[in-house]
Design an enzyme around this catalytic site. Structure first.
Site, short mmCIF file in Angstrom:
data_model
loop_
_atom_site.label_atom_id
_atom_site.label_comp_id
_atom_site.label_asym_id
_atom_site.label_seq_id
_atom_site.Cartn_x
_atom_site.Cartn_y
_atom_site.Cartn_z
CE LYS A 49 -3.12 -2.32 0.31
NZ LYS A 49 -2.93 -3.97 0.15
CE1 TYR A 262 -8.46 -10.31 3.43
CE2 TYR A 262 -9.51 -9.97 4.73
CZ TYR A 262 -9.19 -9.41 4.22
OH TYR A 262 -7.55 -8.79 4.67
CE1 TYR A 288 -5.06 -9.32 1.20
CE2 TYR A 288 -4.40 -8.73 3.39
CZ TYR A 288 -4.62 -8.99 2.15
OH TYR A 288 -5.89 -7.88 2.75
C1 LIG Z 1 -3.68 -5.24 -0.07
C2 LIG Z 1 -3.05 -6.12 0.36
C3 LIG Z 1 -2.51 -7.44 -0.54
C4 LIG Z 1 -3.47 -7.24 -1.96
O1 LIG Z 1 -3.04 -6.28 -2.52
P1 LIG Z 1 -4.47 -5.07 -3.80
O2 LIG Z 1 -3.92 -4.35 -4.34
O3 LIG Z 1 -5.65 -5.62 -2.77
O4 LIG Z 1 -4.43 -6.61 -4.31
C5 LIG Z 1 -1.66 -8.93 -1.00
N1 LIG Z 1 -1.25 -8.83 0.18
C6 LIG Z 1 -0.69 -7.66 1.92
C7 LIG Z 1 -0.03 -7.86 2.41
C8 LIG Z 1 -2.25 -6.40 1.25
O5 LIG Z 1 -1.95 -6.03 2.00
#
Ligand SMILES: *Cc1c(COP(=O)(O)O)cnc(C)c1O
Length: 332
Positions: A49, A262, A288
């Site tokens: 992000k 999730y 993730y």
């Molecule tokens: C937000 C996030 C993602 C996914 O990214 P998107 O742009 O929302 O698809 C992947 N890995 C981590 C660690 C994240 O925080």
């Protein structure tokens, strides 16, 4: 194709390192493996992000806004990085988190990103039974009545501004590959709100990245995420003054690893997190990158890649959430 980038502020430590994982590759008898360390973007433990926020914060400042408002899950990495970016630029930050506020009994569960959000000075709001969007608009309206000017960032920072961060990231990667005379056949990474993937596929087209970009979906059926990514990539191309770019063929989503849902850690995530920690000394996250690496390990075991090929795992961050999942991560 030359994109006209909007202004951005400097937050991230760039370029992030590109490292080889020879021991993991050997352990899996797999292809040559590299990792792009966007867990090391440097913003209050980093993550994907941060690149998005460089463009989002610049836009907020240009509009004269004094508050960042966004939303996410209880252990949102996006919310934590937004809170840190707000602090760095002297802005207020309001976060709308899914679910119920911790009570005095569950206060001990305040760890990981939820702890960091508070240390970073964010104001927290909980959705309860309402939708994130509803609560976020209420919070923004209330800030306006108090004389503030809120800048509302969507879930995951996934709009054209956010996605632009990953268009630029593909320029960075292709420069690194050229400098190191490396060819990458596949990029594998975690995709959820789609901004990272939209930026990557557009950046791949702009900077002539010849490999295949495969996302591991974290929480959406493939067709749904594909549609979302395609729409955002197209909008981002327009935003960058590129006109019509044909990207649909590049949007590759694998939804075989949705597991129990999730943020539910299963054997796939647990094995991947332990393996990469113990073989490469690299921390993945429970929601993730643990899932995406679990997918990559499974694909390697099924013979999806030849030994002569090169796969780059794009680490998107998130290890700050590990303590909040402690009981799911250790086998005992
Ligand atoms: C937000 C996030 C993602 C996914 O990214 P998107 O742009 O929302 O698809 C992947 N890995 C981590 C660690 C994240 O925080």
């Amino acid at each position: 194709m030359t994109p006209k980038y909007p202004d951005r502020v400097t937050i991230a430590h760039l370029p992030t390192p590109l490292e080889e994982m020879p021991r993991l590759s050997k352990h899996l008898s797999g292809p040559r493996l590299f990792i792009k360390r966007d867990d090391q973007t440097g913003l209050a433990t980093g993550g994907n992000k941060t690149r998005k926020l460089e463009f989002l914060v610049a836009d907020a400042l240009a509009q004269g806004c004094d508050y960042l408002v966004t939303t996410g899950g209880r252990q949102s990495n996006h919310c934590r990085q937004t809170a840190a970016a707000a602090a760095k630029f002297g802005l207020g930050c309001s976060l709308v988190l899914t679910g119920e506020a911790p009570t005095s009994e569950t206060q001990t569960a305040v760890s990981g990103n939820l702890l960091l959000d508070q240390l970073l000075g964010a104001h927290l709001y909980w959705t309860g039974p309402r939708t994130r969007q509803e609560v976020m608009l209420d919070v923004a309206a209330e800030l306006r009545t108090m004389g503030h000017k809120p800048y509302v960032i969507p879930l995951g920072g996934s709009n054209v501004m956010g996605a632009t961060g990953y268009v630029k990231a593909m320029e960075e990667l292709t420069d690194q590959l050229q400098a190191e005379r490396l060819n990458v056949d596949f990029i594998v990474f975690a995709s959820s709100s789609g901004g990272t993937q939209a930026g990557m596929v557009l950046g791949a087209a702009i900077y002539n990245f010849p490999g295949q970009i495969i996302s591991i979906s974290i929480d959406h059926p493939a067709a749904e995420l594909q549609t979302q990514v395609a729409a955002l990539a197209t909008a981002t191309a327009t935003h960058l003054g590129l006109g019509t770019v044909s990207l649909a063929a590049r949007i590759d989503v694998n939804d075989d690893y949705l597991g129990e849902g999730y943020a539910i850690v299963g054997e796939t995530e647990r094995e991947a997190i332990q393996m990469v920690a113990q073989i490469e000394g690299i921390l993945l996250d429970p929601v993730y990158t643990g899932r995406a690496m679990g997918g990559l390990i499974d694909l390697i075991r099924w013979g999806a890649f030849t030994r002569g090929q090169t796969v780059l795992f794009w680490h998107t961050g998130g290890a700050a959430a590990l303590p909040a999942f402690a009981d799911k991560l250790i086998n005992n």
